[in-house]
Enzyme design. Sequence first.
Site, PDB file in Angstrom:
ATOM      1  N   GLY A 213      36.952   6.522 -35.452  1.00  0.00           N
ATOM      2  CA  GLY A 213      37.158   5.666 -34.285  1.00  0.00           C
ATOM      3  C   GLY A 213      38.572   5.745 -33.780  1.00  0.00           C
ATOM      4  O   GLY A 213      39.437   6.308 -34.445  1.00  0.00           O
ATOM      5  N   PRO A 215      42.437   4.715 -32.705  1.00  0.00           N
ATOM      6  CA  PRO A 215      43.443   4.052 -33.527  1.00  0.00           C
ATOM      7  C   PRO A 215      43.391   2.531 -33.391  1.00  0.00           C
ATOM      8  O   PRO A 215      43.118   2.020 -32.304  1.00  0.00           O
ATOM      9  CB  PRO A 215      44.773   4.571 -32.973  1.00  0.00           C
ATOM     10  CG  PRO A 215      44.448   5.710 -32.103  1.00  0.00           C
ATOM     11  CD  PRO A 215      43.023   5.617 -31.716  1.00  0.00           C
ATOM     12  N   GLY A 216      43.626   1.871 -34.494  1.00  0.00           N
ATOM     13  CA  GLY A 216      43.766   0.414 -34.464  1.00  0.00           C
ATOM     14  C   GLY A 216      42.478  -0.368 -34.350  1.00  0.00           C
ATOM     15  O   GLY A 216      42.487  -1.547 -34.016  1.00  0.00           O
ATOM     16  N   GLY A 218      40.415  -0.959 -36.846  1.00  0.00           N
ATOM     17  CA  GLY A 218      40.110  -1.689 -38.075  1.00  0.00           C
ATOM     18  C   GLY A 218      39.470  -0.862 -39.175  1.00  0.00           C
ATOM     19  O   GLY A 218      38.818  -1.421 -40.055  1.00  0.00           O
ATOM     20  N   LYS A 219      39.662   0.448 -39.160  1.00  0.00           N
ATOM     21  CA  LYS A 219      39.058   1.284 -40.202  1.00  0.00           C
ATOM     22  C   LYS A 219      39.711   1.015 -41.561  1.00  0.00           C
ATOM     23  O   LYS A 219      39.029   0.782 -42.554  1.00  0.00           O
ATOM     24  CB  LYS A 219      39.187   2.773 -39.839  1.00  0.00           C
ATOM     25  CG  LYS A 219      38.498   3.107 -38.529  1.00  0.00           C
ATOM     26  CD  LYS A 219      38.641   4.546 -38.160  1.00  0.00           C
ATOM     27  CE  LYS A 219      40.036   4.950 -37.759  1.00  0.00           C
ATOM     28  NZ  LYS A 219      40.545   4.290 -36.567  1.00  0.00           N
ATOM     29  N   GLU A 437      52.645   0.410  -3.521  1.00  0.00           N
ATOM     30  CA  GLU A 437      51.689  -0.417  -4.280  1.00  0.00           C
ATOM     31  C   GLU A 437      50.666  -1.070  -3.347  1.00  0.00           C
ATOM     32  O   GLU A 437      49.487  -1.173  -3.686  1.00  0.00           O
ATOM     33  CB  GLU A 437      52.422  -1.490  -5.099  1.00  0.00           C
ATOM     34  CG  GLU A 437      53.363  -0.946  -6.171  1.00  0.00           C
ATOM     35  CD  GLU A 437      52.712   0.041  -7.121  1.00  0.00           C
ATOM     36  OE1 GLU A 437      51.478   0.000  -7.312  1.00  0.00           O
ATOM     37  OE2 GLU A 437      53.430   0.906  -7.663  1.00  0.00           O
ATOM     38  N   HIS A 440      47.948   1.436  -2.693  1.00  0.00           N
ATOM     39  CA  HIS A 440      46.927   1.488  -3.754  1.00  0.00           C
ATOM     40  C   HIS A 440      45.933   0.341  -3.576  1.00  0.00           C
ATOM     41  O   HIS A 440      44.719   0.532  -3.629  1.00  0.00           O
ATOM     42  CB  HIS A 440      47.573   1.323  -5.134  1.00  0.00           C
ATOM     43  CG  HIS A 440      48.229   2.556  -5.657  1.00  0.00           C
ATOM     44  ND1 HIS A 440      47.582   3.752  -5.740  1.00  0.00           N
ATOM     45  CD2 HIS A 440      49.473   2.776  -6.162  1.00  0.00           C
ATOM     46  CE1 HIS A 440      48.402   4.658  -6.257  1.00  0.00           C
ATOM     47  NE2 HIS A 440      49.558   4.085  -6.521  1.00  0.00           N
TER      48      HIS A 440
HETATM   49  P1  ATP Z   1      44.488   4.117 -37.501  1.00  0.00           P
HETATM   50  O1  ATP Z   1      43.332   4.996 -37.242  1.00  0.00           O
HETATM   51  O2  ATP Z   1      45.548   4.256 -36.469  1.00  0.00           O
HETATM   52  O3  ATP Z   1      44.988   4.160 -38.899  1.00  0.00           O
HETATM   53  P2  ATP Z   1      42.911   1.819 -38.092  1.00  0.00           P
HETATM   54  O4  ATP Z   1      41.608   1.857 -37.400  1.00  0.00           O
HETATM   55  O5  ATP Z   1      42.927   2.212 -39.512  1.00  0.00           O
HETATM   56  O6  ATP Z   1      43.972   2.642 -37.253  1.00  0.00           O
HETATM   57  P3  ATP Z   1      43.825  -0.698 -38.978  1.00  0.00           P
HETATM   58  O7  ATP Z   1      45.032  -0.274 -39.738  1.00  0.00           O
HETATM   59  O8  ATP Z   1      42.623  -1.028 -39.779  1.00  0.00           O
HETATM   60  O9  ATP Z   1      43.489   0.386 -37.885  1.00  0.00           O
HETATM   61  O10 ATP Z   1      44.150  -1.933 -38.047  1.00  0.00           O
HETATM   62  C1  ATP Z   1      45.461  -2.301 -37.685  1.00  0.00           C
HETATM   63  C2  ATP Z   1      45.571  -3.787 -37.528  1.00  0.00           C
HETATM   64  O11 ATP Z   1      44.793  -4.228 -36.424  1.00  0.00           O
HETATM   65  C3  ATP Z   1      45.017  -4.550 -38.707  1.00  0.00           C
HETATM   66  O12 ATP Z   1      46.000  -4.767 -39.658  1.00  0.00           O
HETATM   67  C4  ATP Z   1      44.551  -5.854 -38.079  1.00  0.00           C
HETATM   68  O13 ATP Z   1      45.622  -6.762 -37.996  1.00  0.00           O
HETATM   69  C5  ATP Z   1      44.172  -5.469 -36.677  1.00  0.00           C
HETATM   70  N1  ATP Z   1      42.714  -5.290 -36.544  1.00  0.00           N
HETATM   71  C6  ATP Z   1      42.100  -4.162 -36.147  1.00  0.00           C
HETATM   72  N2  ATP Z   1      40.770  -4.334 -36.092  1.00  0.00           N
HETATM   73  C7  ATP Z   1      40.527  -5.605 -36.470  1.00  0.00           C
HETATM   74  C8  ATP Z   1      39.333  -6.380 -36.626  1.00  0.00           C
HETATM   75  N3  ATP Z   1      38.132  -5.875 -36.371  1.00  0.00           N
HETATM   76  N4  ATP Z   1      39.475  -7.639 -37.045  1.00  0.00           N
HETATM   77  C9  ATP Z   1      40.687  -8.161 -37.294  1.00  0.00           C
HETATM   78  N5  ATP Z   1      41.836  -7.483 -37.170  1.00  0.00           N
HETATM   79  C10 ATP Z   1      41.782  -6.225 -36.754  1.00  0.00           C
END
Ligand code: ATP
Length: 664
Positions: A213, A215-216, A218-219, A437, A440
């Site tokens: 998925g 980045p960021g 929640g994996k 702007e 746009h």
């Molecule tokens: P990457 O691929 O960049 O490593 P990732 O998918 O592993 O990203 P995480 O490290 O799991 O991302 O998420 C980063 C932060 O975002 C978490 O520490 C959390 O605070 C917040 N976060 C992301 N998804 C969720 C979620 N579903 N619920 C709660 N917090 C979330």
Amino acid sequence: MYWMYAMIGLALVGLYYFQNNDQTRQVDWTEFEKAALAGDVEKISVDMSNAQAYGFLTEAGAKKLKFDMQPGFEGQKKIETTIPSPDKISDKIEGWNNALVAQGKPTIKVSFEKGSDLMRIFWAFGPILLIFLGWYFISKRMSGGGAGGGIFNVGKSKATVFDKGNGTNVTFKDVAGLAEAKVEIEEIVEFLKNPQRYTELGAKIPKGALLVGPPGTGKTLLAKAVAGEANVPFLSISGSDFVEMFVGVGAARVRDLFKQAKEKAPCIVFIDEIDAVGRARGKNPSMGGNDERENTLNQMLVQMDGFGTNNGVIILAATNRADMLDKALLRPGRFDRQIYVDLPELTDRMEIFNVHLRNIKVSSAIDIEQLARQTQGFSGADIANVCNEAALIAARNNKNQVEWNDFMGAIDRIVGGLEKRSRIITDEEKFSIATHEAGHATVTWMLQYGNPLVKVTIVPRGRALGAAWYAPEARQIIPTQALLDTMCGLLGGRAAEDVFTGQIGTGASDDLERCTKMARSLVMMYGMSPKIPNINFNDSSGQEYGFTKPYSEQTAELIDSEVSRIVNEQYERAKQILRSYAAQHNQIRDLLIKNEVIYHDDVKKILGPRQWKSRTDEIMELNRKEETKIADEFKSEHPALPSSGGQSSDTGSDDDGTPPPFNK
Ligand code: ATP
């Protein structure tokens, strides 16, 4: 470490001076006796254990023996010799003293010392010790100074082990949304806890699952929650931990990781950012191939599904780039399941806000649903950042709770960067930014597929001098007209400068880049150009064409001319719209110059309601109703949430059914 180096360095410098200040010369016994009898020695120190005698010279004696008498070479000047017999040395010195008395010269003072064993040992073994110490530090550094360090441990895996009952403090409750992913992951935990339930029916336990998925999303958080909740040992390692400068170390670490895992089975191994090692192997190894990484990957393939079995070991891995991974790694038997962790939907975003606002003091008027609507396209990490940023803004303004405006400020900052009101902008520049702007805003408003406008600003943020923010429609399939309309909207800024000031500026380069790329994709990827229909020149695997183009020179020319034609047509169309709505455009521009920020409602007052109530709008209206229904259900299930209908958003929600998040 640096303290250690400094101390060793200082000790060496100290020793150097200690040795050099005293000038000592080794002489034989006859010479020593001659100097003593000549009255050149004022004191003799006898080291009994070493059978050495040191004669401290008088100034005249030192000169006679040609010692260096320069001012820089002060310190004791002495001669050293091995004495023939420690027992008889005092008799000898007594004899010399008698002779000196007879000559009328001063006698020699004598002292006897035993010599320090410690010093001797130091001199004997010190250098060897120093060499060993140096080697030890270097080897420790080479192994990354990690736990258990040492050059011999370089092939050991660096996995962090969370043993049973000693997991992380993250639980599934901390992971908001991601319902489907959670079910799959929870099932994996279940496999390990009750394998018989599945094996009795003849099913095989999956070997691994890959979390994929953006980045960021929640994996890693999901994996941490598994570590917290699964009642089995959990080994966590990052893909880059396998990489080392020595050849063969990666493969050795993979072997060690699996050995460790087998010892602890049943257990879960989590490899974060697996693309660091799992990238597809090159076809031609001599062309930029990376042997070490490929060896590491091969070892991983063998360990995951080779001759040896890994009963009870489940591998979880996370990556943003599943497309780059080696096909062999992805096949069933290795990663049987791929779990897509997508950007959160409305209700997921509400849940994520709920999780992250738990520890933040928020005003009761905050409506979480509105916040979630404002943040379409945000990942979980972005939402966590919004909450934190809002709290920081509130603290900076000495508030005792976080209010709606703080959240809006945080969202703006995250999307557009930091406001730079201090940037010096001349009136002339301000006029042309406002014209751009407003261009746009006007053009987009008049297009069927133009995204609903949220706000327009001419306050510089980040690198941008101004911005128009839209609520993008969530479309899975984009019709040709939507692409053309988007391009027309992007060109609206430059067209307005052209039509109303007669002078174009550099400010449009970002728009032009996006527009040109879109036109090129339209021709080369989607086969939408009438002159080259239904042909895709793109290679999504990135492996087919190498350095050669998959089309002839004539086709290349045709592509170029089609791209220019499409861009020019849209540019003319934008100019046409602007000429037809020149008065309204100028009104928007003047309002922008006056207020610096204007919102959807201001534009609506000037341009009237959007003339396009298209099918898309109707579908969106339906979607919005559906979303609201889901949101209401969610709220009734989570009564702790503040009630909706509090303060409404600055940006307001659109009456033609638009969720109003931001997108530049
Ligand atoms: P990457 O691929 O960049 O490593 P990732 O998918 O592993 O990203 P995480 O490290 O799991 O991302 O998420 C980063 C932060 O975002 C978490 O520490 C959390 O605070 C917040 N976060 C992301 N998804 C969720 C979620 N579903 N619920 C709660 N917090 C979330």
